[in-house]
Design a protein around this motif. Structure first.
Motif, PDB file in Angstrom:
ATOM      1  N   GLY A 114      -0.551  52.725  24.078  1.00 21.46           N
ATOM      2  CA  GLY A 114      -0.515  51.585  23.171  1.00 21.46           C
ATOM      3  C   GLY A 114       0.547  50.571  23.558  1.00 21.46           C
ATOM      4  N   ILE A 115       1.732  51.051  23.890  1.00 21.89           N
ATOM      5  CA  ILE A 115       2.810  50.153  24.300  1.00 21.89           C
ATOM      6  C   ILE A 115       2.435  49.447  25.597  1.00 21.89           C
ATOM      7  N   ALA A 116       1.814  50.164  26.519  1.00 23.60           N
ATOM      8  CA  ALA A 116       1.410  49.564  27.794  1.00 23.60           C
ATOM      9  C   ALA A 116       0.381  48.453  27.579  1.00 23.60           C
ATOM     10  N   ILE A 117      -0.539  48.644  26.657  1.00 23.10           N
ATOM     11  CA  ILE A 117      -1.537  47.615  26.364  1.00 23.10           C
ATOM     12  C   ILE A 117      -0.857  46.366  25.789  1.00 23.10           C
ATOM     13  N   VAL A 118       0.075  46.563  24.890  1.00 20.46           N
ATOM     14  CA  VAL A 118       0.787  45.430  24.297  1.00 20.46           C
ATOM     15  C   VAL A 118       1.624  44.710  25.343  1.00 20.46           C
ATOM     16  N   ILE A 119       2.334  45.459  26.181  1.00 17.61           N
ATOM     17  CA  ILE A 119       3.166  44.838  27.220  1.00 17.61           C
ATOM     18  C   ILE A 119       2.291  44.099  28.228  1.00 17.61           C
ATOM     19  N   ALA A 120       1.165  44.692  28.613  1.00 18.89           N
ATOM     20  CA  ALA A 120       0.271  44.040  29.579  1.00 18.89           C
ATOM     21  C   ALA A 120      -0.261  42.731  29.012  1.00 18.89           C
ATOM     22  N   GLY A 121      -0.594  42.739  27.720  1.00 17.58           N
ATOM     23  CA  GLY A 121      -1.058  41.508  27.104  1.00 17.58           C
ATOM     24  C   GLY A 121       0.024  40.441  27.035  1.00 17.58           C
ATOM     25  N   ALA A 122       1.252  40.882  26.807  1.00 17.84           N
ATOM     26  CA  ALA A 122       2.354  39.928  26.713  1.00 17.84           C
ATOM     27  C   ALA A 122       2.739  39.362  28.076  1.00 17.84           C
TER      28      ALA A 122
ATOM     29  N   SER B 298      11.013  50.631  24.447  1.00 18.59           N
ATOM     30  CA  SER B 298      10.119  50.897  23.309  1.00 18.59           C
ATOM     31  C   SER B 298      10.138  52.371  22.923  1.00 18.59           C
ATOM     32  N   TYR B 299      10.135  53.249  23.914  1.00 22.50           N
ATOM     33  CA  TYR B 299      10.201  54.686  23.627  1.00 22.50           C
ATOM     34  C   TYR B 299      11.511  55.039  22.928  1.00 22.50           C
ATOM     35  N   ARG B 300      12.618  54.465  23.409  1.00 24.50           N
ATOM     36  CA  ARG B 300      13.912  54.756  22.789  1.00 24.50           C
ATOM     37  C   ARG B 300      13.974  54.236  21.349  1.00 24.50           C
ATOM     38  N   ILE B 301      13.336  53.106  21.074  1.00 27.88           N
ATOM     39  CA  ILE B 301      13.295  52.576  19.713  1.00 27.88           C
ATOM     40  C   ILE B 301      12.496  53.506  18.808  1.00 27.88           C
TER      41      ILE B 301
END
Length: 67
Positions: free
Chosen positions: A57-65, A23-26
């Motif tokens: 933010g990315i961590a929250i989305v990944i944790a939810g997924a 996600s960071y690289r994107i």
């Protein structure tokens, strides 16, 4: 404690780290005019806060997924 549950947790953790990096690289690829590494080396606090917020933010989305 079951060994399968522990192994599954390690797999999820590794998957989360890989997804965070991708996600960071994107985001880095989508913003070609901004060199995050160079700005961090120069001590740009605003970029550091932006990247920290991005990671949270990315961590929250990944944790939810993954749950």
């Amino acid at each position: 404690m079951q060994l399968g549950i522990v192994a599954l947790n390690f797999i999820y953790a590794a998957l989360g780290v890989v997804l965070m990096y991708v996600s960071y690289r994107i985001i880095d690829w989508l913003t070609p005019g901004m060199d995050f590494r160079e700005e961090l080396k120069r001590g740009n606090i605003a970029v550091a806060i932006f990247i920290a917020a991005l990671f949270i933010g990315i961590a929250i989305v990944i944790a939810g997924a993954l749950n």
